[in-house]
Design a protein around this motif. Structure first.
Motif, PDB file in Angstrom:
ATOM      1  N   UNK A  84      77.950  49.745 -65.849  1.00 10.79           N
ATOM      2  CA  UNK A  84      76.680  50.191 -66.233  1.00 10.79           C
ATOM      3  C   UNK A  84      76.371  51.290 -64.860  1.00 10.79           C
ATOM      4  N   UNK A  85      75.901  52.116 -65.129  1.00  2.74           N
ATOM      5  CA  UNK A  85      75.225  52.531 -64.335  1.00  2.74           C
ATOM      6  C   UNK A  85      73.404  52.568 -64.143  1.00  2.74           C
TER       7      UNK A  85
ATOM      8  N   UNK B  51      70.626  62.379 -64.168  1.00  2.00           N
ATOM      9  CA  UNK B  51      71.624  62.223 -66.093  1.00  2.00           C
ATOM     10  C   UNK B  51      70.468  61.338 -66.407  1.00  2.00           C
ATOM     11  N   UNK B  52      70.616  61.221 -67.825  1.00  2.00           N
ATOM     12  CA  UNK B  52      69.865  59.592 -68.243  1.00  2.00           C
ATOM     13  C   UNK B  52      70.842  59.511 -69.697  1.00  2.00           C
ATOM     14  N   UNK B  53      70.617  57.824 -69.795  1.00  2.00           N
ATOM     15  CA  UNK B  53      71.530  58.197 -71.760  1.00  2.00           C
ATOM     16  C   UNK B  53      70.312  57.802 -72.744  1.00  2.00           C
ATOM     17  N   UNK B  54      70.474  58.229 -73.784  1.00  2.00           N
ATOM     18  CA  UNK B  54      69.529  57.229 -74.958  1.00  2.00           C
ATOM     19  C   UNK B  54      70.357  55.956 -75.496  1.00  2.00           C
ATOM     20  N   UNK B  55      71.429  55.972 -75.193  1.00  2.00           N
ATOM     21  CA  UNK B  55      72.413  54.191 -75.642  1.00  2.00           C
ATOM     22  C   UNK B  55      73.444  54.093 -74.760  1.00  2.00           C
ATOM     23  N   UNK B  56      73.537  52.645 -74.954  1.00  2.00           N
ATOM     24  CA  UNK B  56      74.911  52.435 -74.393  1.00  2.00           C
ATOM     25  C   UNK B  56      76.262  53.077 -74.459  1.00  2.00           C
ATOM     26  N   UNK B  57      76.579  53.318 -75.882  1.00  2.00           N
ATOM     27  CA  UNK B  57      77.617  54.370 -76.248  1.00  2.00           C
ATOM     28  C   UNK B  57      77.437  55.396 -75.538  1.00  2.00           C
ATOM     29  N   UNK B  58      76.435  56.272 -74.773  1.00  2.00           N
ATOM     30  CA  UNK B  58      76.979  57.066 -74.158  1.00  2.00           C
ATOM     31  C   UNK B  58      76.632  57.182 -73.163  1.00  2.00           C
ATOM     32  N   UNK B  59      76.022  55.558 -72.398  1.00  2.00           N
ATOM     33  CA  UNK B  59      76.390  56.086 -70.733  1.00  2.00           C
ATOM     34  C   UNK B  59      77.800  55.067 -70.424  1.00  2.00           C
TER      35      UNK B  59
ATOM     36  N   UNK C 142      83.520  63.734 -61.973  1.00  2.00           N
ATOM     37  CA  UNK C 142      83.179  65.286 -62.156  1.00  2.00           C
ATOM     38  C   UNK C 142      81.870  65.481 -62.206  1.00  2.00           C
ATOM     39  N   UNK C 143      80.729  64.955 -62.426  1.00  2.00           N
ATOM     40  CA  UNK C 143      79.557  64.498 -62.110  1.00  2.00           C
ATOM     41  C   UNK C 143      79.048  64.401 -60.376  1.00  2.00           C
ATOM     42  N   UNK C 144      78.659  65.967 -60.450  1.00  2.00           N
ATOM     43  CA  UNK C 144      78.529  66.568 -58.698  1.00  2.00           C
ATOM     44  C   UNK C 144      77.198  67.045 -58.434  1.00  2.00           C
ATOM     45  N   UNK C 145      76.098  66.164 -59.434  1.00  2.00           N
ATOM     46  CA  UNK C 145      74.835  67.314 -58.743  1.00  2.00           C
ATOM     47  C   UNK C 145      74.176  65.906 -59.148  1.00  2.00           C
ATOM     48  N   UNK C 146      73.496  65.068 -57.740  1.00  2.00           N
ATOM     49  CA  UNK C 146      72.512  64.062 -58.077  1.00  2.00           C
ATOM     50  C   UNK C 146      73.427  62.825 -57.050  1.00  2.00           C
ATOM     51  N   UNK C 147      72.366  61.688 -57.668  1.00  2.00           N
ATOM     52  CA  UNK C 147      73.123  61.136 -57.017  1.00  2.00           C
ATOM     53  C   UNK C 147      73.172  59.404 -57.543  1.00  2.00           C
ATOM     54  N   UNK C 148      74.293  58.622 -57.616  1.00  2.00           N
ATOM     55  CA  UNK C 148      73.951  57.715 -59.243  1.00  2.00           C
ATOM     56  C   UNK C 148      75.222  56.454 -58.451  1.00  2.00           C
TER      57      UNK C 148
END
Ligand SMILES: [Zn+2]
Length: 670
Positions: free
Chosen positions: A229-230, A236-244, A169-175
């Motif tokens: 792991x990302x 996109x960015x994350x504040x915590x492991x839970x968010x990731x 679903x995340x279709x706006x950028x590279x990960x």
């Protein structure tokens, strides 16, 4: 053409969604038949119009042989992890983390202080590390770890892993997301049952398959993968492991349900000790756990050494596999007459135990594992949960002495018969270990439950009273017993009474007591429930038996061959003449009004007041379906002491867990 493309897109979306439910969530939402119909429609359209869209599930089957691996430069480095072998070095790591956090806060008085460290514990999977690249939602590359900076591109191989999404679903950028390709132990076992060359180890099986230039071979291994792991994220960015982790789940990556958060390092230590004990219950290999600081700002502040992130550490468990020298092989006679090779190895430490004996299963196994000429050479051994360790294969190329296969029974000298991979001694009535084993099994608790009877008793009766068959037990008299060593009046009477009581044991236990090869407790129970008459089971044909649940061709054949044996038939007839009833249990109608009626219940861990079997029986009479694995369809998990991964999974899925045994018993009694 536009209509065709539209339909193809539609089919791909549907099929990928069904795949996701089946392989990632373990929770299928349509039948295989319906899935296959859609899949066939897509394949037909692709063939007819010579178009295959990049995220089509048909690209998973493997395709052509590859010429080599293309190097892939990871967008972010894949770090290795610092290792802790014991609690002390974990504690030392934690001290470094806390000190670094305090230093940082002291040096940056104008910033919001970093929080007290909290930790996540994850499993450290033993497979092959994967780094997947998605561009605008599309899987465009998959690579091995390599040296951490450059890996090998293995996209075609990785696509064969059904749980890996081809589009997210995340279709706006590279990960780039990191995970581990693994082979489930149950899949390995099934694979080895038919493989010409069995695989020695699940880790090598996964790693070898992913680095195989023939992706069709990769597909055959039915691999899986967990993501944790990302590594690189643009947009996109994350504040915590839970968010990731939530991001990974939202994007349909398979995240292992075991993921535990702690604020106290001592709780982490206790968890690691528990995990080390429970790991044998897992259906995949792990070689430890990973402890990470959860807060991402803290991770950035702690940074990296030239090798490792400072915010994570791998806690290694003791090895479950090792190598040692194969010294000799002994052939032992089992109760069914099967001759089993038992290997003596040079004593070696394995997971805290000194190992000296290992199993080699059977004659065919020795040949398949290429061990025929391995005496005196180094071999791989693996610890398994409840049996003696197993020899997996040769550890080097050296050619050793030959393991001789016996022609005659090592106990009674009867010429052996070869049946499939096994050797058998057919001397049922006068081969001592066989007869003693058969009678001991007959009297055992789950069988005829003859109280006070032990293998010692069977040995004594064999040697001094010519007891050669279970039926002989029912002809024993007080005078026969009283003359035996260690048999007083009281003990003799007690045994006679226990033998008398056993005549009332119901059909399922009697069938189990007979010791039909390849036929366990669950099967004899099912046979008794289905036929309800001993004579009906004795005259059942193989064609009839394979129609029953859980009976395959081998088991059906074993049952038919067993009851065709005149020695067995005569023994059963004698027992019945002597008063053994072997009647089916009265059926108890399952209740429909209890709290468990119609519910799916999983039992795990050790209960104090009853066995799991007893609990399962009680639940079934209350109308519950007792299942062995936890899924979203589970209604209750009853967790006794030392409950492991099933409990973790239940919590993760939000299934109702009952941990208080008294409460559980109160519910049973309602
Ligand atoms: Zn024998």
């Amino acid at each position: 053409m536009e209509a065709v493309l539209h339909r193809m897109e539609e089919l791909i979306t549907l099929l990928n969604q069904y795949n996701y439910h089946y392989y990632t969530l373990d929770n299928p939402i349509i039948s295989d038949q319906e899935y296959n119909a859609l899949y066939d429609e897509l394949t037909a359209l692709e063939t007819e119009h010579s178009v295959v869209l990049p995220h089509s599930p048909t690209t998973r089957v493997g395709g052509e042989l590859l010429a080599g691996f293309e190097p892939h430069r990871h967008l972010a480095r894949l770090w290795s992890l610092d290792k802790a072998q014991n609690i002390e070095s974990l504690e030392a790591w934690n001290q470094r983390v806390r000190k670094a956090v305090a230093d940082y806060n002291a040096k940056h008085p104008d910033e919001e202080p970093l929080p007290d460290p909290t930790y996540v514990v994850e499993l450290k999977f033993d497979g092959l590390t994967l780094n997947l690249t998605y561009r605008d939602g599309e899987l465009v590359q998959a690579a091995t770890r390599g040296n951490g900076t450059v890996g090998e591109g293995i996209l075609a191989q990785v696509k064969t892993i059904r749980s890996i999404p081809l589009r997210i679903p995340f279709d706006n950028g590279t990960i780039e997301v990191q995970g581990e390709g693994i082979m489930h132990l149950s899949v390995l076992e099934a694979y080895n049952q038919t493989a010409a060359e069995p695989l020695k180890n699940a880790r090598n099986a996964a790693a070898g398959a992913l680095r195989n230039l023939n992706p069709r071979a990769t597909a055959e291994r039915k691999l899986s993968a967990f993501f944790y792991h990302v590594g690189y994220a643009d947009g996109v960015s994350f504040g915590s492991h839970q968010e990731m982790v939530q991001f990974l789940r939202n994007n349909q990556f398979k995240v292992n349900p075991y993921l535990v958060y702690f604020s106290d390092i001592h709780e982490v230590q206790a968890e690691l000790e528990q995990l080390a004990l429970n790991r044998a219950e897992l259906d995949f290999l792990i070689d430890g756990a990973v402890v990470k600081v959860t807060d991402v700002r803290t991770r950035d502040a702690l940074g990296y050494t030239d090798k490792f992130p400072r915010w994570a550490i791998a806690y290694k468990f003791e090895a479950e596999e090792t190598t040692t020298i194969l010294e000799s092989v002994n052939w032992e006679v089992g109760r069914t007459g099967k001759i089993t090779p038992v290997a003596r190895v040079q004593p070696v430490e394995l997971a805290g135990v000194t190992v000296q004996n290992c199993t080699l299963n059977n004659r065919g196994d020795i040949e398949r594992k290429n061990l025929k000429h391995a005496l005196g050479t180094r071999v791989f051994i693996r610890r398994s949960n409840d049996v003696i360790p197993e020899i997996l294969g040769k550890a080097d190329e050296e050619i050793g002495e030959e393991i001789p296969f016996p022609d005659t029974c090592p106990s009674c000298g009867t010429p052996l018969e070869e049946r499939g991979a096994h050797l058998f001694c057919n001397n049922k009535l006068a081969c001592r270990p066989q007869t003693v084993g058969r009678i001991t099994h007959f009297a055992s608790r789950d069988a005829m439950d003859i109280d006070t009877f032990s293998i010692m008793t069977a040995e004594q009766l064999y040697a001094e009273r010519e007891v050669r068959d279970p039926a002989d037990l029912y002809e024993l008299s007080f005078d026969d017993l009283i003359g035996l060593e260690r048999f007083g009046e009281k003990k003799a009477n007690k045994l006679l009474a226990a033998i008398e009581t056993s005549k009332e044991r119901e059909l399922a236990s009697f069938l189990y007591a007979l010791g039909i090869p390849n036929t366990g407790k669950a099967t004899t129970r099912m046979l008794a429930d289905h036929y309800r008459q001993l004579d009906a089971i004795m005259s059942a044909t193989a064609e009839e038996l394979v129609e029953l649940p859980d009976i395959g061709a081998i088991v059906a054949e074993s049952i038919v061959t067993f009851f065709a044996d005149p020695v067995i038939r005569e023994s059963i007839e004698r027992m019945r003449r002597l008063g053994v009833k072997a009647e089916a249990e009265q059926r108890v109608e399952a209740r429909e009004d209890s709290i468990f009626s119609g519910k799916t219940v999983v039992l795990t861990g050790t209960l104090q007041q009853m066995t799991r079997d007893e609990a399962a029986k009680r639940l079934e009479t209350l109308g519950a379906k007792v299942s062995g694995s936890v899924s979203k369809k589970t209604d209750f998990v009853i967790a006794g002491e030392s409950a492991g991964s099933k409990l973790v999974k239940a919590r993760d899925l939000g299934v109702t867990v009952i941990e208080d045994e008294d409460q559980f018993i109160a519910m049973l009694n309602q």
